[in-house]
Structures are given as C-alpha cells and as structure tokens.
Scaffold this active site. Structure first.
Site, PDB file in Angstrom:
ATOM      1  N   CYS A  79       0.831  -1.215   0.000  1.00  0.00           N
ATOM      2  CA  CYS A  79       0.000   0.000   0.000  1.00  0.00           C
ATOM      3  C   CYS A  79       0.870   1.272   0.000  1.00  0.00           C
ATOM      4  CB  CYS A  79      -0.998  -0.060   1.148  1.00  0.00           C
ATOM      5  SG  CYS A  79      -2.400   1.006   0.880  1.00  0.00           S
ATOM      6  N   HIS A 168      -3.373  -5.246   1.660  1.00  0.00           N
ATOM      7  CA  HIS A 168      -2.629  -5.536   2.894  1.00  0.00           C
ATOM      8  C   HIS A 168      -2.704  -7.021   3.242  1.00  0.00           C
ATOM      9  CE1 HIS A 168      -2.154  -1.320   4.386  1.00  0.00           C
ATOM     10  NE2 HIS A 168      -3.202  -1.128   3.596  1.00  0.00           N
ATOM     11  N   GLU A 170      -0.908  -8.482   5.263  1.00  0.00           N
ATOM     12  CA  GLU A 170      -0.559  -8.616   6.692  1.00  0.00           C
ATOM     13  C   GLU A 170      -1.781  -8.429   7.599  1.00  0.00           C
ATOM     14  OE1 GLU A 170      -0.144  -6.026   4.860  1.00  0.00           O
ATOM     15  OE2 GLU A 170      -0.386  -4.191   6.040  1.00  0.00           O
TER      16      GLU A 170
HETATM   17  N1  GLN Z   1      -3.364   6.375   1.199  1.00  0.00           N
HETATM   18  C1  GLN Z   1      -2.067   6.047   1.726  1.00  0.00           C
HETATM   19  C2  GLN Z   1      -0.959   6.821   1.005  1.00  0.00           C
HETATM   20  O1  GLN Z   1      -1.215   7.418  -0.002  1.00  0.00           O
HETATM   21  C3  GLN Z   1      -1.824   4.563   1.620  1.00  0.00           C
HETATM   22  C4  GLN Z   1      -2.878   3.819   2.415  1.00  0.00           C
HETATM   23  C5  GLN Z   1      -2.377   2.573   3.090  1.00  0.00           C
HETATM   24  O2  GLN Z   1      -1.184   2.318   3.179  1.00  0.00           O
HETATM   25  N2  GLN Z   1      -3.308   1.841   3.635  1.00  0.00           N
HETATM   26  O3  GLN Z   1       0.137   6.817   1.444  1.00  0.00           O
END
Ligand code: GLN
Length: 193
Positions: A79, A168, A170
């Site tokens: 992410c 995710h 995890e």
């Molecule tokens: N929206 C976050 C970003 O742009 C990422 C979201 C996440 O890691 N769950 O960094």
C-alpha cells in the site's frame, strides 16, 4: 535469514506478526543505526507515504535504504510501501524511492469507498485482499511481472528484487504473499553465496 521491517509509521506490527508465524527472524528499522545493520530483505508497510518519506529523510535513513534496494536487496512494499517504491505517482508530484518502474494512482478508490475486502488471485492462488485507501498500478514497465488484477486494475506486481501489493496481506491470516517474498529473499541469498 533476517528481515528488516521499516517501523517509522503505519501497519508494521502486523507484518512482524506474520513473520513470527512463519518463523522468520526480523528486526525493526527505527533509526539510522538500524538501517546500517546487515539484513536480507526489507518490508515497507502500509500507512501514509508522505509521512514515511518525510521521516526517512529526517532520520537520515532514506539514502541508505535506497542504495541497498538499487543494489538488489529484496523489498516488499504494501500500500503506502508500494507508493514509496513507485517511479511515478500519477496524482502527486512527489517521488520517494522511485526504484520500481511503475506509475501508480494514490487513494484511487475514493475516501468513502476506501476500505473493502475481496478474494482474488495472487500469482494464481486465491487469497483475501484488504484494501484501505489503496493505490493501484496504472502503468507498468514490460520488465515487471503482474501478480494480481482486481477489477481490471493491477494491484500486485514484481520487478526483480521488488514486490508490491496495493492491498494488505498482513491484515489477514493468509501468508501466501509473505511466503512469496521469503522465497525471493532465499533466491537472493543463494545468488550472493
Ligand atoms: N493512502 C495512503 C498513502 O497514499 C496509503 C494507504 C495505506 O497504506 N493503507 O500513502
């Protein structure tokens, strides 16, 4: 094998719990001296990429890790971690490590629809995927391998030593993606010997 988990911000403990479950030795990178230790793989967790980028620079960790990634250290970004590795962010003019030749869209699912779970394929295996204000990969270099596509959007990919997921793994009980990463680390270690 020893895995470093970037523990400045975000969901790093959840990665550690999966590594624990898999019996893999790990430690946290919280300050510069940690980044200078010997390790065989790096996990960059989800969280907030802008905050992670700022902390990496403020703590003097950024260049150390970037050099290791460029030299071939296996890295797994989830992410925000995916955003940290991307060469281009479509809706943000910041670039963080920029080591992976992908173009990504941040917060691509809108604020309200920001969190959802699906079951879909990662490298041909069905796994649960949790998306939280997730990015997706808009463009990918030919050298990258697509590992997951959900709703026609690329959400997991690999380029040599770099593995990224927009979701995710995890935050689930499924260890498939972590096991995939561990096998990348094993290959890297064997190649070094
Ligand atoms: N929206 C976050 C970003 O742009 C990422 C979201 C996440 O890691 N769950 O960094």
């Amino acid at each position: 094998m020893r895995i470093a988990v970037l523990a400045l911000q975000g969901a790093f403990i959840e990665h550690e719990n999966i590594l624990k479950k898999l019996g893999i030795e790990y430690f946290e990178i919280r300050q510069k001296k940690d980044a200078l230790e010997e390790f065989d793989g790096l996990i960059i967790p989800g969280g907030e990429s802008t905050a992670q980028g700022k902390l990496l620079h403020d703590l003097g960790i950024f260049d150390i890790l970037k050099e290791k990634i460029l030299k071939g250290l296996p890295v797994f970004g989830t992410c925000a971690g995916l955003i940290m590795l991307a060469k281009k962010i479509d809706n943000d003019n910041r670039v963080h490590f920029g080591t992976m030749d992908i173009e990504v869209v941040r917060n691509a699912y809108g604020r309200q629809l920001g969190s959802f779970t699906v079951i879909d394929k990662f490298a041909n295996e069905d796994i649960p995927m949790v998306f939280i204000r997730a990015p997706y990969i808009k463009k990918i270099n030919e050298s990258c391998q697509v590992l997951s596509v959900v709703d026609e959007r690329i959400v997991a990919a690999r380029s040599n030593n770099q593995l990224v997921t927009a979701f995710h793994p995890e935050l689930t009980n499924n260890t498939t993606v972590h096991q995939y990463f561990i096998s990348m680390v094993k290959d890297y270690k064997n190649a070094k010997c």
